[in-house]
Design a protein around this motif. Structure first.
Motif, PDB file in Angstrom:
ATOM      1  N   ARG A 160       0.816  -1.202   0.000  1.00 42.32           N
ATOM      2  CA  ARG A 160       0.000   0.000   0.000  1.00 42.32           C
ATOM      3  C   ARG A 160       0.861   1.267   0.000  1.00 42.32           C
ATOM      4  O   ARG A 160       2.012   1.271   0.422  1.00 42.32           O
ATOM      5  CB  ARG A 160      -0.887   0.035   1.246  1.00 42.32           C
ATOM      6  CG  ARG A 160      -1.994  -0.996   1.282  1.00 42.32           C
ATOM      7  CD  ARG A 160      -3.114  -0.583   0.383  1.00 42.32           C
ATOM      8  NE  ARG A 160      -4.291  -1.429   0.575  1.00 42.32           N
ATOM      9  CZ  ARG A 160      -5.121  -1.749  -0.386  1.00 42.32           C
ATOM     10  NH1 ARG A 160      -4.898  -1.324  -1.621  1.00 42.32           N
ATOM     11  NH2 ARG A 160      -6.175  -2.509  -0.138  1.00 42.32           N
ATOM     12  N   ASN A 233     -10.579   0.744  -5.940  1.00 41.78           N
ATOM     13  CA  ASN A 233     -10.120   1.486  -4.767  1.00 41.78           C
ATOM     14  C   ASN A 233      -8.984   0.750  -4.071  1.00 41.78           C
ATOM     15  O   ASN A 233      -7.976   1.347  -3.686  1.00 41.78           O
ATOM     16  CB  ASN A 233     -11.282   1.704  -3.794  1.00 41.78           C
ATOM     17  CG  ASN A 233     -12.065   2.976  -4.060  1.00 41.78           C
ATOM     18  OD1 ASN A 233     -11.617   4.067  -3.721  1.00 41.78           O
ATOM     19  ND2 ASN A 233     -13.219   2.833  -4.684  1.00 41.78           N
ATOM     20  N   ASP A 237      -4.709   1.728  -3.688  1.00 43.29           N
ATOM     21  CA  ASP A 237      -4.224   1.979  -2.328  1.00 43.29           C
ATOM     22  C   ASP A 237      -5.227   2.696  -1.441  1.00 43.29           C
ATOM     23  O   ASP A 237      -4.838   3.343  -0.461  1.00 43.29           O
ATOM     24  CB  ASP A 237      -2.902   2.763  -2.343  1.00 43.29           C
ATOM     25  CG  ASP A 237      -1.753   1.936  -2.858  1.00 43.29           C
ATOM     26  OD1 ASP A 237      -0.887   2.494  -3.540  1.00 43.29           O
ATOM     27  OD2 ASP A 237      -1.727   0.717  -2.588  1.00 43.29           O
ATOM     28  N   ARG A 238      -6.516   2.582  -1.755  1.00 44.32           N
ATOM     29  CA  ARG A 238      -7.542   3.093  -0.843  1.00 44.32           C
ATOM     30  C   ARG A 238      -7.922   1.963   0.113  1.00 44.32           C
ATOM     31  O   ARG A 238      -8.163   0.833  -0.311  1.00 44.32           O
ATOM     32  CB  ARG A 238      -8.783   3.568  -1.596  1.00 44.32           C
ATOM     33  CG  ARG A 238      -8.519   4.425  -2.804  1.00 44.32           C
ATOM     34  CD  ARG A 238      -7.891   5.759  -2.476  1.00 44.32           C
ATOM     35  NE  ARG A 238      -8.790   6.690  -1.823  1.00 44.32           N
ATOM     36  CZ  ARG A 238      -8.493   7.972  -1.608  1.00 44.32           C
ATOM     37  NH1 ARG A 238      -7.318   8.451  -2.019  1.00 44.32           N
ATOM     38  NH2 ARG A 238      -9.349   8.767  -1.011  1.00 44.32           N
ATOM     39  N   SER A 239      -7.986   2.263   1.389  1.00 43.65           N
ATOM     40  CA  SER A 239      -8.202   1.227   2.395  1.00 43.65           C
ATOM     41  C   SER A 239      -9.170   1.703   3.467  1.00 43.65           C
ATOM     42  O   SER A 239      -9.131   2.870   3.878  1.00 43.65           O
ATOM     43  CB  SER A 239      -6.875   0.833   3.046  1.00 43.65           C
ATOM     44  OG  SER A 239      -7.079   0.014   4.179  1.00 43.65           O
ATOM     45  N   GLN A 245      -6.913   7.737   3.054  1.00 48.23           N
ATOM     46  CA  GLN A 245      -7.115   7.136   1.737  1.00 48.23           C
ATOM     47  C   GLN A 245      -8.313   6.188   1.788  1.00 48.23           C
ATOM     48  O   GLN A 245      -8.242   5.042   1.371  1.00 48.23           O
ATOM     49  CB  GLN A 245      -5.862   6.369   1.289  1.00 48.23           C
ATOM     50  CG  GLN A 245      -4.645   7.241   1.127  1.00 48.23           C
ATOM     51  CD  GLN A 245      -3.490   6.486   0.499  1.00 48.23           C
ATOM     52  OE1 GLN A 245      -3.233   6.572  -0.692  1.00 48.23           O
ATOM     53  NE2 GLN A 245      -2.799   5.720   1.309  1.00 48.23           N
ATOM     54  N   TYR A 246      -9.421   6.680   2.313  1.00 52.20           N
ATOM     55  CA  TYR A 246     -10.627   5.877   2.438  1.00 52.20           C
ATOM     56  C   TYR A 246     -11.220   5.644   1.042  1.00 52.20           C
ATOM     57  O   TYR A 246     -11.122   6.510   0.161  1.00 52.20           O
ATOM     58  CB  TYR A 246     -11.640   6.627   3.297  1.00 52.20           C
ATOM     59  CG  TYR A 246     -12.635   5.748   4.019  1.00 52.20           C
ATOM     60  CD1 TYR A 246     -12.249   4.964   5.093  1.00 52.20           C
ATOM     61  CD2 TYR A 246     -13.976   5.736   3.642  1.00 52.20           C
ATOM     62  CE1 TYR A 246     -13.165   4.174   5.772  1.00 52.20           C
ATOM     63  CE2 TYR A 246     -14.901   4.950   4.314  1.00 52.20           C
ATOM     64  CZ  TYR A 246     -14.490   4.172   5.378  1.00 52.20           C
ATOM     65  OH  TYR A 246     -15.402   3.394   6.049  1.00 52.20           O
ATOM     66  N   PRO A 247     -11.818   4.473   0.796  1.00 49.72           N
ATOM     67  CA  PRO A 247     -12.420   4.232  -0.522  1.00 49.72           C
ATOM     68  C   PRO A 247     -13.406   5.327  -0.913  1.00 49.72           C
ATOM     69  O   PRO A 247     -14.162   5.822  -0.070  1.00 49.72           O
ATOM     70  CB  PRO A 247     -13.123   2.876  -0.334  1.00 49.72           C
ATOM     71  CG  PRO A 247     -12.343   2.200   0.741  1.00 49.72           C
ATOM     72  CD  PRO A 247     -11.908   3.297   1.671  1.00 49.72           C
ATOM     73  N   SER A 306     -11.934  13.626  -1.177  1.00 48.87           N
ATOM     74  CA  SER A 306     -11.909  12.617  -0.118  1.00 48.87           C
ATOM     75  C   SER A 306     -10.841  12.982   0.897  1.00 48.87           C
ATOM     76  O   SER A 306      -9.652  12.997   0.575  1.00 48.87           O
ATOM     77  CB  SER A 306     -11.630  11.225  -0.703  1.00 48.87           C
ATOM     78  OG  SER A 306     -11.538  10.258   0.322  1.00 48.87           O
ATOM     79  N   PRO A 477      -5.956   9.010  -5.640  1.00 47.32           N
ATOM     80  CA  PRO A 477      -5.605   7.584  -5.693  1.00 47.32           C
ATOM     81  C   PRO A 477      -4.445   7.322  -6.652  1.00 47.32           C
ATOM     82  O   PRO A 477      -4.163   8.125  -7.545  1.00 47.32           O
ATOM     83  CB  PRO A 477      -6.889   6.922  -6.210  1.00 47.32           C
ATOM     84  CG  PRO A 477      -7.976   7.885  -5.879  1.00 47.32           C
ATOM     85  CD  PRO A 477      -7.365   9.250  -5.968  1.00 47.32           C
TER      86      PRO A 477
END
Length: 839
Positions: A160, A233, A237-239, A245-247, A306, A477
């Motif tokens: 990530r 996502n 690297d959205r997790s 880095q939230y989806p 985001s 992202p």
């Protein structure tokens, strides 16, 4: 300002050498009776006793003393010393091999890293053996002294991005594992890759699906739009374990007002070919106009789609503790919370700095984040109602119905045929560079990976500032596609999953306090909130102003003029050293008081309408009684001229050319009580003379401007500077904090007016106005200014435009005041005071 002092020593009652008494000058109280509520900040000397169960004072006291010494240093040196203490302590900790599950395990690798959870990271030692992965935290606050995961329980292993650098490793495990997911970060990419490679070399069975396979499965209709967007996502690297880095998910519906939602009608959908910021053409035109004149690196949008704040904006009802953590122990203003879907969409469509997209929770079947269970007191809105459930569109009968319809919309034929355009904007070829500019999709440069090399920055304070900005401002992202994304073949709706396998934010938050006594306490706090509601300037048309009354009483330039609280009198001060009181009802001078042998710089009336506070170039602050017609007290406050003063909630703030702002306790006298002198509380030091200041509505933030063009943002709870920015060339004349605390306005002798994002310090708007603006003041949602050419101007700062301007004075306008009833006042270098009529 003296740093809050902390003394630690053995208590006389300490028989077993395990009781510690700490005397502090300030403390933060939280979760009384285990009830989630805003933190209480107490600035008073108090004693606290701690009983040590697992260590003696001799074990802890040396470290406490080191930390206490660090607290007395300036912020930069303080951080450096604390980091050195932490690094020294952690370097001495080795993995305790007695925790190994099997004596026959072969140690493969030992390293150090952080276990990341939303808004927190826990450092520790990482041990990889031939059969298990271990994480041993450096502290004892974790649930497990050592977290143990069998390698055969690891199902997915993903490298990530963390803080826009390839430092993270996310591990998904089976349901039998102690945790189903683990997000680790490391100091360098090399250390991360080393652990990743060594895990792959062990006996692990990973469940991986290639990107090409997933795209083909989506195109052919085997997986839903929702599942494919979640996959992208994750790939980018959205997790769910990283708020920064939230989806991200798209708004797909644009109709939140109709009684019935017809998903066959394309008019109810949002245009997926455009980013949020480009959906409103009028707003886009203003952004493009500003973009043309912007210096490099240029950007179109000063805020992101985001951020941690946006995620928690939606999830505040189920994640109140995360909100308090992010916002320094406070909930947002009730009217700024997620109260209504229509209002939120309208703000994203029309707001000057709101471009947020949605989060997966809107499409995964969960509805609890729409519902307020009545346990947490989020406050009272301006309509006198407490924050409750989110107001849904008329076409939704309940939260479940609303989410089901959103799910159907996401899987509809229209969205299936057009979602690839949105993918191009967020994950694809229109994400950055020239293509992003052509698509009206360009964000601030620090939101892009590779924009800056943090490892090359040696100054720890500069690096920490940039890391904070990256974490809070939003992150684009990882780019997945460099050519246009393929369109979906099959547009027939596919079954939508009802939930996502990854535990979402707030799933482990426990809310307590539903006893009868706690409910009564909540009702009481709501009543108190109603009692202390802030007055609001009534609706007035400030776009049209005309002179109502004009008079000249001073012998020199007017430096400040204020309307009394009851609106009957005008108080003005001047370089002629006189304080004047003028009756608007009788239209004559009532008082003329010589307070000093030098010029007076500023004045304000206390809310009781009995006392006037005046700042002077003779270094003093004067308190003049209207009732008794005499000076009640003289405060020898500074070593140079007092330039500006402000009073709010029993606290007085005085700024001076001696490079300081001093803070004084000055409560408003109760009826029948005598005036009491101001009590010194602390001092905020600057590198240059302070020329102006302003407070946010709740006195959490103080913004100051200096002679050398620096704008300083101070956290009044900690009394530390949170940001310092070189904004203007030369003196800053005035600063303003917006009512929603999201923007800071400033003007300077360089003839520029600027708007900055409060959290990040990013310039959202800048304009060369040719004539120097000397004063600023809010007027409802508009801004009033006075310039060196004698004009009073009305600004719409959302559009960055002057709505109206009037030639007011024969020389520079030096002061502007707007009363709560909407009346406007200006003072000028031509010795004149003007009262304006609006509408």
């Amino acid at each position: 300002m003296e740093d809050p002092a902390v003394w630690a020593y053995r208590s006389p009652l300490d028989i077993k050498d395990r009781v510690l008494k700490v005397v502090s000058e300030q403390a933060v109280e939280m979760k009384e009776k285990n009830i989630i509520a805003p933190f209480v900040f107490r600035k008073e000397t108090a004693e606290h006793r701690f009983s040590l169960n697992y260590a003696t004072l001799d074990d802890c006291l040396p470290l406490f003393c080191q930390l206490q010494r660090a607290s007395t240093l300036p912020p930069a040196d303080q951080s450096h010393m604390i980091n050195a203490i932490v690094l020294s302590r952690q370097s001495r900790v080795k993995f305790n091999t007695s925790w190994l599950e099997d004596l026959y395990e072969k140690i493969v690798l030992e390293t150090q890293g952080d276990r990341n959870t939303p808004l927190a990271k826990n450092p520790g030692r990482i041990m990889l053996t031939s059969s298990r992965l271990y994480f041993q935290p450096f502290n004892n606050i974790d649930r497990w002294p050592v977290l143990k995961i069998r390698l055969k329980e690891i199902k997915r292993l993903i490298r990530r991005r963390y803080l826009l650098r390839q430092l993270g490793l996310e591990i998904y495990c089976s349901d039998n594992a102690p945790v189903t997911h683990l997000f680790l970060s490391f100091k360098t990419e090399e250390i991360r890759n080393q652990l990743y490679d060594h895990i792959l070399q062990q006996d692990v069975q990973l469940e991986e699906v290639g990107q090409e396979d997933m795209t083909l499965r989506w195109q052919s209709g085997y997986i839903s739009n929702y599942e494919y967007l979640l996959y992208l996502n994750s790939l980018a690297d959205r997790s769910f374990n990283d708020l920064t880095q939230y989806p991200v998910m798209p708004w797909v519906i644009s109709d939140f007002t109709s009684d019935h939602l017809d998903l066959q009608d394309e008019k109810v959908y949002r245009d997926l070919k455009k980013p949020i910021g480009a959906l409103n053409q009028e707003r886009l035109d203003r952004i493009k106009e500003r973009f043309v004149d912007m210096p490099e690196p240029r950007f179109m949008y000063g805020s992101h789609y985001s951020t941690p704040g946006y995620v928690l904006f939606f999830l505040a009802r189920i994640c109140p503790e995360y909100v308090l953590c992010l916002q320094n122990g406070k909930f947002d203003h009730p009217d700024r919370m997620f109260n209504c879907l229509q209002d939120t969409w309208n703000n994203c469509l029309l707001g000057a700095a709101d471009f947020k997209e949605l989060i997966p929770e809107f499409y995964d079947g969960a509805t609890d984040f729409f519902v307020h269970k009545g346990i947490i007191n989020f406050g009272i809105k301006q309509d006198s109602r407490p924050v409750a459930d989110v107001e849904l569109p008329p076409w939704a009968s309940c939260p479940t119905d609303f989410v089901h319809k959103l799910q159907d919309a996401l899987e509809s034929e229209y969205v299936s045929s057009n979602i690839h355009h949105w993918i191009d904007l967020i994950f694809g070829y229109q994400q950055r560079g020239e293509e992003a500019e052509n698509a009206d999709n360009l964000f601030y440069y620090l939101t892009y990976e590779g924009a800056i090399d943090l490892d090359s920055i040696e100054d720890p304070n500069e690096r920490a500032g940039l890391e904070t900005q990256i974490m809070e401002f939003g992150q684009v992202p990882k780019q997945l596609f460099t050519t246009p994304h393929r369109r979906r073949f099959c547009t027939t709706p596919v079954p939508h999953p009802t939930s996502h396998p990854v535990p979402k934010l707030g799933s482990q938050v426990e809310v307590r306090g539903d006893s009868d006594s706690d409910k009564r306490s909540l009702e009481s706090s709501i009543e108190k909130s109603l009692e202390v509601a802030e007055p609001i300037i009534k609706t007035v048309d400030f776009s049209k102003i005309r002179t109502h009354l004009k008079y000249t009483l001073h012998k020199d330039a007017v430096t400040d003029a204020k309307l009394s609280v009851d609106g009957k009198n005008v108080f003005s001060v001047s370089q002629d050293s006189l304080l004047k009181m003028y009756s608007l009802e009788e239209q004559r001078q009532l008082r003329s008081v010589n307070l000093s042998s030098m010029a007076l710089s500023s004045c304000l009336a206390m809310p009781d309408n009995k006392t006037i506070i005046v700042g002077s170039w003779d270094n003093n602050v004067y308190f003049y009684s209207i009732e008794y017609g005499r000076v009640l007290d003289t405060l020898h406050g500074h070593d140079d001229a007092v330039s500006s003063i402000a009073w709010k909630s029993g606290t007085l703030y005085t700024a001076s050319w001696d490079s300081s702002v001093k803070i004084w306790r000055l409560p408003q006298p109760e009826p029948g009580q005598a005036f009491s002198s101001a009590e010194y509380l602390g001092q905020l030091d600057h590198d240059e003379g302070v020329t102006c200041l302003d407070l946010d509505p709740e006195s959490r933030l103080l913004v100051t401007g200096t002679k050398d063009g620096h704008l300083c943002v101070w956290d009044l709870y900690t009394e530390y500077i949170s940001n310092q920015l070189a904004v203007h060339h030369g003196r800053i004349n005035a600063v303003l904090v917006s009512p929603d605390v999201r923007r800071i306005l400033s003007c300077g002798e360089d003839n520029y007016i600027k708007v900055l994002d409060t959290g990040t310090g990013t310039e959202i708007f800048t304009k060369d106005v040719h004539d120097e603006i000397l004063c600023l003041q809010w007027a409802g949602g508009l801004v009033m200014s006075g310039n060196s050419a004698g004009f009073v101007q009305v600004w719409d700062m959302d559009k960055g435009q002057i709505l109206h301007q009037s030639k007011a004075h024969q020389d520079a306008v030096t002061s502007i005041d707007v009363a709560e009833d909407g009346r406007l006042l200006s003072g000028g270098y031509d010795k004149t005071v003007i009262v304006w009529q609006c509408g």
